[in-house]
Scaffold this motif. Structure first.
Motif, mmCIF file in Angstrom:
data_model
loop_
_atom_site.group_PDB
_atom_site.id
_atom_site.type_symbol
_atom_site.label_atom_id
_atom_site.label_comp_id
_atom_site.label_asym_id
_atom_site.label_seq_id
_atom_site.Cartn_x
_atom_site.Cartn_y
_atom_site.Cartn_z
ATOM 1 N N ARG A 56 0.850 -1.196 0.000
ATOM 2 C CA ARG A 56 0.000 0.000 0.000
ATOM 3 C C ARG A 56 0.887 1.249 0.000
ATOM 4 O O ARG A 56 1.891 1.325 0.708
ATOM 5 N N VAL A 57 0.487 2.230 -0.787
ATOM 6 C CA VAL A 57 1.249 3.473 -0.904
ATOM 7 C C VAL A 57 1.346 4.160 0.459
ATOM 8 O O VAL A 57 2.411 4.662 0.834
ATOM 9 N N ALA A 58 0.267 4.167 1.219
ATOM 10 C CA ALA A 58 0.281 4.811 2.543
ATOM 11 C C ALA A 58 1.312 4.153 3.453
ATOM 12 O O ALA A 58 2.054 4.851 4.166
ATOM 13 N N ASP A 59 1.389 2.827 3.435
ATOM 14 C CA ASP A 59 2.373 2.128 4.263
ATOM 15 C C ASP A 59 3.793 2.502 3.843
ATOM 16 O O ASP A 59 4.676 2.666 4.692
ATOM 17 N N LEU A 60 4.011 2.622 2.552
ATOM 18 C CA LEU A 60 5.331 3.003 2.057
ATOM 19 C C LEU A 60 5.702 4.405 2.526
ATOM 20 O O LEU A 60 6.801 4.625 3.041
ATOM 21 N N VAL A 64 8.853 6.428 5.864
ATOM 22 C CA VAL A 64 9.828 7.521 5.825
ATOM 23 C C VAL A 64 9.839 8.199 7.197
ATOM 24 O O VAL A 64 8.787 8.549 7.719
ATOM 25 N N PRO A 65 11.024 8.374 7.791
ATOM 26 C CA PRO A 65 11.088 9.049 9.095
ATOM 27 C C PRO A 65 10.450 10.440 9.025
ATOM 28 O O PRO A 65 10.679 11.193 8.083
ATOM 29 N N GLY A 66 9.629 10.738 10.002
ATOM 30 C CA GLY A 66 8.969 12.038 10.052
ATOM 31 C C GLY A 66 7.652 12.096 9.318
ATOM 32 O O GLY A 66 6.974 13.115 9.332
ATOM 33 N N VAL A 67 7.277 11.005 8.662
ATOM 34 C CA VAL A 67 6.009 10.964 7.940
ATOM 35 C C VAL A 67 5.120 9.936 8.621
ATOM 36 O O VAL A 67 5.424 8.750 8.646
ATOM 37 N N GLY A 68 4.044 10.426 9.179
ATOM 38 C CA GLY A 68 3.072 9.542 9.811
ATOM 39 C C GLY A 68 1.834 9.437 8.946
ATOM 40 O O GLY A 68 1.836 9.821 7.779
ATOM 41 N N SER A 69 0.784 8.959 9.539
ATOM 42 C CA SER A 69 -0.443 8.746 8.771
ATOM 43 C C SER A 69 -1.044 10.055 8.275
ATOM 44 O O SER A 69 -1.598 10.100 7.171
ATOM 45 N N VAL A 70 -0.916 11.136 9.037
ATOM 46 C CA VAL A 70 -1.505 12.420 8.631
ATOM 47 C C VAL A 70 -0.760 13.002 7.424
ATOM 48 O O VAL A 70 -1.376 13.413 6.433
#
Length: 111
Positions: A56-60, A64-70
């Protein structure tokens, strides 16, 4: 729809195959999040590797450090990627937008 009942041997094979796929996706997410694998290589890999294509693109993005679900959701919305989209299902324009977002910088430096 009636599901075919599987023998114990078939179930064991399916579990082993699923484990290999999950392990492969975890390796790819770690490599991408650590900057060892770029988005262009990842998109190429998604065409040939079934396990990577089903990531899933969201999981990918969340790897990345600093990138959460929001932040991942905001980026996907800006690009026009559905929340459920997998790498193999991305269109040409969506791939180009991801490439532009991560252009020439390791993923861990881009926010």
């Amino acid at each position: 729809m009636v599901l075919k009942s599987l023998s114990e041997e078939d179930r064991a094979k399916a579990r082993a195959k699923a484990l290999v796929a999950r392990t492969r996706r975890a390796e790819v997410k770690n490599s991408f999040g650590g900057g060892r694998l770029g988005i262009a290589e990842l998109l190429d890999l998604a065409r040939t590797d079934e396990a990577v294509g089903r990531l899933r693109v969201a999981d990918l993005l969340e790897s990345v450090p600093g990138v959460g679900s929001v932040r991942a959701a905001a980026l996907m919305e800006r690009i026009g990627i559905s929340a459920n989209r997998r790498l193999r299902g991305l269109g040409r324009k969506q791939q180009e937008a991801l490439l532009a977002h991560f252009a020439d910088t390791p993923p861990h430096q881009k926010k």
